[in-house]
Design a protein around this motif. Structure first.
Motif, short mmCIF file in Angstrom:
data_model
loop_
_atom_site.label_atom_id
_atom_site.label_comp_id
_atom_site.label_asym_id
_atom_site.label_seq_id
_atom_site.Cartn_x
_atom_site.Cartn_y
_atom_site.Cartn_z
N CYS A 62 8.84 -2.25 -8.38
CA CYS A 62 7.69 -2.58 -7.55
C CYS A 62 6.79 -1.37 -7.36
O CYS A 62 7.27 -0.22 -7.31
CB CYS A 62 8.12 -3.12 -6.18
SG CYS A 62 8.98 -4.72 -6.25
N TYR A 64 3.08 0.03 -5.17
CA TYR A 64 2.24 -0.22 -3.99
C TYR A 64 0.87 0.42 -4.19
O TYR A 64 0.78 1.57 -4.66
CB TYR A 64 2.91 0.35 -2.74
CG TYR A 64 4.21 -0.33 -2.39
CD1 TYR A 64 4.25 -1.39 -1.48
CD2 TYR A 64 5.41 0.06 -2.99
CE1 TYR A 64 5.44 -2.03 -1.17
CE2 TYR A 64 6.61 -0.57 -2.68
CZ TYR A 64 6.62 -1.61 -1.77
OH TYR A 64 7.80 -2.23 -1.47
N GLN A 65 -0.16 -0.32 -3.81
CA GLN A 65 -1.52 0.16 -3.94
C GLN A 65 -2.27 -0.04 -2.62
O GLN A 65 -2.53 -1.18 -2.22
CB GLN A 65 -2.26 -0.57 -5.06
CG GLN A 65 -3.72 -0.19 -5.21
CD GLN A 65 -3.90 1.28 -5.52
OE1 GLN A 65 -3.25 1.82 -6.41
NE2 GLN A 65 -4.77 1.95 -4.77
N ASP A 96 2.43 -9.84 3.66
CA ASP A 96 3.63 -10.41 3.03
C ASP A 96 3.40 -11.83 2.53
O ASP A 96 4.35 -12.64 2.49
CB ASP A 96 4.82 -10.37 4.01
CG ASP A 96 5.30 -8.95 4.28
OD1 ASP A 96 5.15 -8.10 3.38
OD2 ASP A 96 5.79 -8.69 5.39
N ASP A 118 -1.52 -2.21 2.25
CA ASP A 118 -0.84 -1.91 0.98
C ASP A 118 -0.48 -3.21 0.26
O ASP A 118 0.23 -4.06 0.81
CB ASP A 118 0.42 -1.09 1.23
CG ASP A 118 0.11 0.30 1.77
OD1 ASP A 118 -1.02 0.76 1.55
OD2 ASP A 118 0.99 0.90 2.41
N TYR A 119 -0.92 -3.32 -0.98
CA TYR A 119 -0.56 -4.45 -1.83
C TYR A 119 0.64 -4.06 -2.68
O TYR A 119 0.70 -2.95 -3.20
CB TYR A 119 -1.74 -4.85 -2.72
CG TYR A 119 -2.80 -5.65 -1.99
CD1 TYR A 119 -2.89 -7.03 -2.14
CD2 TYR A 119 -3.68 -5.02 -1.13
CE1 TYR A 119 -3.85 -7.76 -1.46
CE2 TYR A 119 -4.65 -5.74 -0.44
CZ TYR A 119 -4.73 -7.11 -0.62
OH TYR A 119 -5.67 -7.83 0.07
N MET A 120 1.56 -4.98 -2.82
CA MET A 120 2.76 -4.74 -3.61
C MET A 120 2.75 -5.67 -4.83
O MET A 120 2.53 -6.87 -4.69
CB MET A 120 4.02 -4.99 -2.79
CG MET A 120 5.33 -4.78 -3.58
SD MET A 120 6.82 -5.12 -2.60
CE MET A 120 6.74 -6.91 -2.49
N CYS A 122 5.14 -6.47 -8.40
CA CYS A 122 6.47 -6.20 -8.94
C CYS A 122 6.63 -6.83 -10.32
O CYS A 122 6.06 -7.90 -10.61
CB CYS A 122 7.55 -6.76 -8.02
SG CYS A 122 7.57 -6.02 -6.36
#
Length: 228
Positions: A62, A64-65, A96, A118-120, A122
């Motif tokens: 994953c 994060y941005q 989320d 923060d965008y995740m 994966c």
């Protein structure tokens, strides 16, 4: 009225004099062009980056941005190597919320309008027990200035209707357009390199299979000849 600073305003007038055929010193012209280039570089709000990594079998990776409100996040990914050339991909918002979920895809392109946080995203290879995957992805971030005022028109640097101001406006607009097109060219070349890498891996894999079965057929033929 020029608002680019005293030295550059004088240089703009120098450029105007040069355009009318008058003799002009070189140093102010060079300074003005350098200043214009710095301004043009600051106008672009897009940032792009790319990354290639190996995802082992049975693992998930994953990233994060962090993003600002009212910006744009574009993600493009490709599976370059590995059995099946597939991977699970999903994108999660700062709240989320599952924004995107793709199961066992070889590539994909997604663009979302962002909020603060923060965008995740994966890449999931847990469905594979043997084969690792080589994955390439590229991020393109638009409108990520330090504050909302960064999106204001760059024409605030130039006021008035003087012909020299209009010429300066045309120069800045052209430089901004050239930089945007060059950035797009770099992005396309990066994607083409990723496509080429994936095709080469597929070709090499097929070549290995052909060679393996050729050796098996040859061994069987030799064995049959020996029996005869």
């Amino acid at each position: 009225t020029c608002r680019l600073g005293g030295r550059c305003c004088r240089a703009v007038r120098v450029l105007g004099s040069a355009a009318m055929g008058r003799e002009t010193p070189l140093l102010p012209v060079v300074f003005c062009l350098q200043h214009l280039l710095q301004l043009c570089m600051s106008f672009s709000q897009a940032v792009d980056s790319d990354f290639t990594f190996t995802l082992p079998a049975g693992h998930k990776e994953c990233f994060y941005q962090p993003m600002r409100p009212e910006a744009s996040l574009e993600i493009e990914y490709q599976v370059l190597d590995g059995a099946g050339l597939d991977v699970n991909f999903y994108l999660v918002s700062p709240k989320d919320e599952m924004l995107i979920f793709e199961e066992r895809k070889s590539d994909g392109v997604h663009t979302v309008e962002t909020e603060d946080g923060d965008y995740m995203f994966c890449f999931d290879n847990t469905f594979s027990t043997i084969s690792e995957k080589v994955i390439f992805f590229e991020l393109i971030l638009d409108n990520i200035g330090e504050d909302g005022n960064d999106q204001e028109d760059w024409k605030k640097y130039i006021m008035g209707s003087d012909p020299l101001d209009m010429k300066l406006e045309d120069i800045l607009e052209t430089m901004d357009s050239v930089k945007a097109r060059l950035s797009k060219s770099v992005q396309l070349q990066t994607l083409l390199k990723a496509f080429e890498a994936r095709d080469r891996n597929v070709q090499e894999s097929n070549s290995e299979r052909v060679n393996m079965w050729s050796m098996i057929n040859l061994a069987v033929m030799v064995a049959e000849i020996g029996r005869a």
